[in-house]
Design an enzyme around this catalytic site. Structure first.
Site, PDB file in Angstrom:
ATOM      1  N   TYR A   1      -9.809  15.503   1.100  1.00 46.13           N
ATOM      2  CA  TYR A   1     -10.404  14.794  -0.025  1.00 46.13           C
ATOM      3  C   TYR A   1     -11.851  15.269  -0.119  1.00 46.13           C
ATOM      4  CZ  TYR A   1      -6.652  11.375  -0.791  1.00 46.13           C
ATOM      5  OH  TYR A   1      -5.469  10.766  -1.110  1.00 46.13           O
TER       6      TYR A   1
ATOM      7  N   ARG B   1      -3.932   0.359  -8.816  1.00 48.53           N
ATOM      8  CA  ARG B   1      -2.743   0.074  -8.021  1.00 48.53           C
ATOM      9  C   ARG B   1      -2.489  -1.432  -7.992  1.00 48.53           C
ATOM     10  NH1 ARG B   1      -4.141   4.528  -3.265  1.00 48.53           N
ATOM     11  NH2 ARG B   1      -4.196   6.311  -4.697  1.00 48.53           N
TER      12      ARG B   1
ATOM     13  N   GLY C   1       8.848  11.783  -5.031  1.00 47.19           N
ATOM     14  CA  GLY C   1      10.207  11.436  -5.404  1.00 47.19           C
ATOM     15  C   GLY C   1      11.292  12.003  -4.513  1.00 47.19           C
TER      16      GLY C   1
ATOM     17  N   THR D   1      -6.595  17.795  -2.301  1.00 43.61           N
ATOM     18  CA  THR D   1      -6.004  16.823  -3.220  1.00 43.61           C
ATOM     19  C   THR D   1      -6.947  16.630  -4.401  1.00 43.61           C
ATOM     20  OG1 THR D   1      -4.719  15.695  -1.512  1.00 43.61           O
ATOM     21  CG2 THR D   1      -5.245  14.439  -3.492  1.00 43.61           C
TER      22      THR D   1
ATOM     23  N   SER E   1      -3.771  13.783   7.043  1.00 42.35           N
ATOM     24  CA  SER E   1      -4.478  13.138   5.943  1.00 42.35           C
ATOM     25  C   SER E   1      -5.969  13.013   6.237  1.00 42.35           C
ATOM     26  CB  SER E   1      -3.898  11.743   5.706  1.00 42.35           C
ATOM     27  OG  SER E   1      -4.676  11.018   4.770  1.00 42.35           O
TER      28      SER E   1
ATOM     29  N   GLY F   1      -2.111   8.328   4.087  1.00 43.59           N
ATOM     30  CA  GLY F   1      -3.225   7.684   4.769  1.00 43.59           C
ATOM     31  C   GLY F   1      -2.867   6.339   5.372  1.00 43.59           C
TER      32      GLY F   1
ATOM     33  N   HIS G   1       0.955  12.349  -6.965  1.00 43.62           N
ATOM     34  CA  HIS G   1       0.537  11.412  -5.910  1.00 43.62           C
ATOM     35  C   HIS G   1       1.551  10.282  -5.743  1.00 43.62           C
ATOM     36  CE1 HIS G   1      -3.157  11.087  -3.414  1.00 43.62           C
ATOM     37  NE2 HIS G   1      -2.702   9.872  -3.189  1.00 43.62           N
TER      38      HIS G   1
ATOM     39  N   LYS H   1      -3.401  20.550  -4.549  1.00 46.43           N
ATOM     40  CA  LYS H   1      -2.364  19.523  -4.681  1.00 46.43           C
ATOM     41  C   LYS H   1      -2.699  18.605  -5.859  1.00 46.43           C
ATOM     42  CE  LYS H   1      -0.058  15.919  -1.915  1.00 46.43           C
ATOM     43  NZ  LYS H   1      -0.344  14.700  -2.707  1.00 46.43           N
TER      44      LYS H   1
ATOM     45  N   ARG I   1      13.864  12.122  -1.829  1.00 48.93           N
ATOM     46  CA  ARG I   1      14.525  11.089  -1.033  1.00 48.93           C
ATOM     47  C   ARG I   1      15.729  11.608  -0.254  1.00 48.93           C
ATOM     48  NH1 ARG I   1      10.406   9.410  -2.041  1.00 48.93           N
ATOM     49  NH2 ARG I   1       9.731   7.412  -2.912  1.00 48.93           N
TER      50      ARG I   1
ATOM     51  N   TYR J   1       0.827  -1.202   0.000  1.00 47.19           N
ATOM     52  CA  TYR J   1       0.000   0.000   0.000  1.00 47.19           C
ATOM     53  C   TYR J   1       0.869   1.263   0.000  1.00 47.19           C
ATOM     54  CZ  TYR J   1      -3.549   3.412   1.187  1.00 47.19           C
ATOM     55  OH  TYR J   1      -4.364   4.509   1.157  1.00 47.19           O
TER      56      TYR J   1
END
Length: 425
Positions: free
Chosen positions: A154, A189, A354, A180, A130, A103, A321, A297, A356, A48
């Protein structure tokens, strides 16, 4: 603004700990951190958090985009004094980093959002709560004192619920609302689908809803049009699911065992949480109901960025996302320069997806971001060591960024410019 250790003190803490035989609680390197979390987390939990849409090409491209930009250090500049602070919506932050909304954090650690909130307050990094949290915004805010926090919205099918969430966010001390935009439908997914696992069907990640009076009042009414509730077939798996959602609902397992509310809450959530019909015409509804800055977002196209400014929005976050919604999507770092140019400094531009390490933060700022949002790495820290793990991930990122900034010849964020990076091969 919370004081925090400098980069050099963070380095010293780690090296001096080594003298005493103590290593960091969580791996310092991004890939080692992810690998350790994979070993520590349940398969469903890691899928997830780490998974993306389709073949996960967008997840990979988010990282590849950073490698296409190279930093150009400048020499013989006095960087003995460094200032990493940034102002966002009238608030001075210690560093240009926020914790992105993630989440169902209970899948990583039982203390979930509360542990992250404590770590955020400890390090002075804002935490974006969230909508799909494992603890209510009130419970999460209660452990943060006056530390900065935002709320991610949301936009559900119920405008009354939207209004309630926003009012609660204001009362909980949130200083911005992040809408969002890219999840009006759930992406394809693959990892989750292969495991046939969606945490919300087990009562996980819906704490904001089952703590909301508008949502609870609606449980006795008819469901709106939406996805059908899951069929009920009695077997070992369905009984475990029933036990999970019964335990997750407020009131405790034994009190909920014979009550219909836990199942009704999941059904209501499924039917209301997303709104595919959301358009620009809906934004005035939110603008009229909050005094807080509104940040959109999911912006990736410069025309959408211009439209956000024209609509009176206060900021945008360039985001795909984390690659979880559209396979083959443009990388956020590739989208960032055009969005920043379109906005032209009229509102802040942030980015996620992304990030890191400190060099990533530097490159994002050089290409037009005011700040960045960190996602998966702090969740991995949470999975490995709870609050302490999140704190270490944050401190490592901030130290890495400060050193990258200084070693590139920059004493402040204002000195990180487009000339600080070049496009590589």
């Amino acid at each position: 603004m919370t004081d925090r250790p400098t980069a050099l003190s963070r380095q010293s803490d780690i090296y001096l700990g080594g003298v005493n035989g103590r290593r960091p609680r969580v791996p310092v390197g991004a890939q080692a951190l992810e690998d350790a979390a994979r070993d520590a987390m349940a398969d469903e939990a890691f899928a997830y958090v780490a998974g993306g849409a389709g073949a996960e090409s967008t997840v990979r491209e988010n990282r590849a985009a950073f490698e296409r930009w190279r930093i150009v250090p400048r020499m013989l500049r006095d960087v003995s004094a460094r200032d990493t602070s940034v102002e966002l919506f009238g608030e001075r932050l210690a560093a240009p980093v926020l914790l992105a909304p993630v989440g169902v954090l209970e899948m990583a650690h039982p203390e979930a959002d509360v542990a992250v909130a404590r770590a955020a307050a400890e390090t002075g990094v804002p935490f974006i709560f969230s909508s799909q949290a494992s603890f209510s915004m009130e419970d999460t805010a209660s452990v943060m004192g006056g530390a900065p926090r935002w709320f991610q919205l949301y936009w559900s099918r119920s405008d009354a619920l939207v209004e309630s969430f926003v009012a609660r966010a204001e009362s909980s001390g949130c200083s911005a609302i992040v809408v969002t935009l890219d999840t009006t439908l759930l992406g394809w997914r693959t990892r989750d689908l292969e495991l046939a696992y969606l945490p919300f069907l087990r009562g996980k990640g819906i704490a904001q809803y089952v703590s909301d009076p508008v949502f609870l009042d609606a449980l006795s009414g008819p469901l709106p049009d939406g996805p059908a509730p899951p069929p009920r077939k009695v077997n070992a798996s369905s009984l475990r699911t029933f036990a999970s959602l019964t335990a997750a609902h407020p009131g405790g397992f034994w009190r909920n065992l014979r009550r219909p509310e836990p199942l009704l809450a999941v059904q209501r959530f499924i039917a209301t949480y997303s709104r595919p019909s959301l358009t620009w015409d809906d934004l005035p509804f939110l603008r009229a109901r909050t005094r807080l800055p509104i940040v959109l977002k999911g912006i990736l196209h410069p025309d959408d960025a211009r439209r956000a400014v024209d609509a009176g929005m206060d900021g945008v976050i360039v985001s795909n996302h984390g690659g979880r919604q559209v396979d083959g999507c443009i990388a956020t770092l590739d989208a960032l320069p055009a969005v920043a140019e379109a906005v032209a400094g009229r509102i802040p531009v942030l980015m996620d997806s992304g990030i890191r390490g400190g060099a990533d933060v530097f490159r994002a700022l050089a290409l037009g971001a005011r700040a960045v949002c960190l996602g998966r790495p702090y969740v991995y820290g949470l999975a490995l060591a709870g609050q302490a793990g999140v704190s270490e991930v944050i401190r490592n990122l901030l130290a890495d960024f400060e050193l990258t900034m200084a070693l590139s010849g920059c004493r402040s964020l204002a000195e990180i410019t487009r000339e600080s990076v070049v496009r590589g091969g």
